[in-house]
Every structure is written in structure tokens, then in C-alpha cells.
Motif scaffolding. Structure first.
Motif, mmCIF file in Angstrom:
data_model
loop_
_atom_site.group_PDB
_atom_site.id
_atom_site.type_symbol
_atom_site.label_atom_id
_atom_site.label_comp_id
_atom_site.label_asym_id
_atom_site.label_seq_id
_atom_site.Cartn_x
_atom_site.Cartn_y
_atom_site.Cartn_z
ATOM 1 N N UNK A 47 63.151 53.588 126.449
ATOM 2 C CA UNK A 47 63.436 52.249 125.776
ATOM 3 C C UNK A 47 64.317 51.976 125.205
ATOM 4 N N UNK A 48 65.816 52.248 126.127
ATOM 5 C CA UNK A 48 67.159 51.727 125.891
ATOM 6 C C UNK A 48 67.860 51.704 124.323
ATOM 7 N N UNK A 49 67.878 52.725 123.991
ATOM 8 C CA UNK A 49 67.917 53.112 123.040
ATOM 9 C C UNK A 49 69.189 54.249 122.504
ATOM 10 N N UNK A 50 70.051 54.402 121.791
ATOM 11 C CA UNK A 50 71.362 54.730 120.962
ATOM 12 C C UNK A 50 70.429 55.931 119.583
ATOM 13 N N UNK A 51 70.168 57.314 119.817
ATOM 14 C CA UNK A 51 69.506 57.305 118.986
ATOM 15 C C UNK A 51 70.723 58.276 117.178
ATOM 16 N N UNK A 52 70.939 58.735 118.445
ATOM 17 C CA UNK A 52 72.354 59.920 117.931
ATOM 18 C C UNK A 52 73.748 59.422 118.386
ATOM 19 N N UNK A 53 74.469 58.989 117.282
ATOM 20 C CA UNK A 53 75.740 59.217 118.560
ATOM 21 C C UNK A 53 76.603 59.622 117.414
ATOM 22 N N UNK A 54 78.271 60.246 118.379
ATOM 23 C CA UNK A 54 78.847 60.592 117.683
ATOM 24 C C UNK A 54 80.197 60.764 118.305
ATOM 25 N N UNK A 55 81.748 60.582 117.508
ATOM 26 C CA UNK A 55 82.544 60.367 118.953
ATOM 27 C C UNK A 55 83.999 61.362 117.572
ATOM 28 N N UNK A 56 84.642 61.208 117.980
ATOM 29 C CA UNK A 56 86.171 62.105 117.371
ATOM 30 C C UNK A 56 86.856 60.918 116.476
#
Length: 117
Positions: A47-56
Motif C-alpha cells: 500500500x506504499x504506507x509507513x505504519x510506524x516510525x521512530x528516530x533519534x
């Protein structure tokens, strides 16, 4: 003629992406690291989707100390967010980087928190 670092990483990345792709029930955990920061996201490629993201750069992550410690904090945060979203399994995409140092620390911290890959 020798390849530059970026060209070499791009080739490795293409080789990995031929095999690894994410779905809604088993998303792809993609890691990107810059000189200062590290980013990770769970991606559904169908689906070309970001479900969860995390970064510094997130406020929940203390970005002080060694880069490896920060990377493991990002992995822990990503796993917590993923489990809260109902995602337990994923496919690991190291994005052309060696499985060493910050990438390894992020992956192991995510595994320790309960994410399976």
C-alpha cells in the motif's frame, strides 16, 4: 574503476530490496542512518504506507550519549510503537549498511522488546 561508498551501498540496497518487501501483516523494518541521527520505520510496500516510525529526533528518545546507545533507544521505541499498533512480525531491511554498530544495536533492541524478525 572503484565504486564510491554511496554507489556500493546503493548496489547492496538493490540486492536486498529484490528479496525483502513488506506487507500489512509483515511490514519491512527499514533503517536509515546519517552521521548524527538514526531513523527506523515499518513500511507496508503493498500500500506504499509507513505504519510506524521512530528516530533519534523524537522527544521520547534521549539523544545524548554514544550513538550506539541512542540507536538502541530508537529500536526500543519502535518496537513499543509497533506492538501498540498490533504489529509483531517484520522483515529487516538494513538498507545497504553493514549489520554492525548502530544498525545492529537498533535491531537487537527491537528484538529484545518483542518484535520478531
Amino acid at each position: 574503476m572503484a565504486l564510491t561508498k554511496l554507489e556500493r551501498r546503493k548496489r547492496i540496497k538493490q540486492r536486498i530490496r529484490k528479496v525483502v518487501s513488506g506487507t500489512a501483516d509483515k511490514p519491512r523494518l527499514s533503517v536509515f542512518r546519517s552521521n548524527k541521527e538514526i531513523y527506523a520505520q515499518l513500511i507496508d510496500d503493498t500500500n506504499d504506507a509507513t505504519l510506524v516510525a521512530a528516530s533519534s529526533r523524537d522527544k521520547a528518545v534521549k539523544s545524548e550519549g554514544a550513538k550506539v546507545e541512542v540507536a538502541s533507544a530508537v529500536g526500543k521505541l519502535l518496537a513499543e510503537k509497533a506492538l501498540k499498533a498490533g504489529i509483531e512480525n517484520c522483515a529487516f531491511d538494513r538498507n545497504g549498511y553493514l549489520y554492525h554498530g548502530r544498525v545492529k544495536a537498533l535491531a537487537e533492541a527491537a528484538r529484545k522488546e518483542g518484535l520478531k524478525f
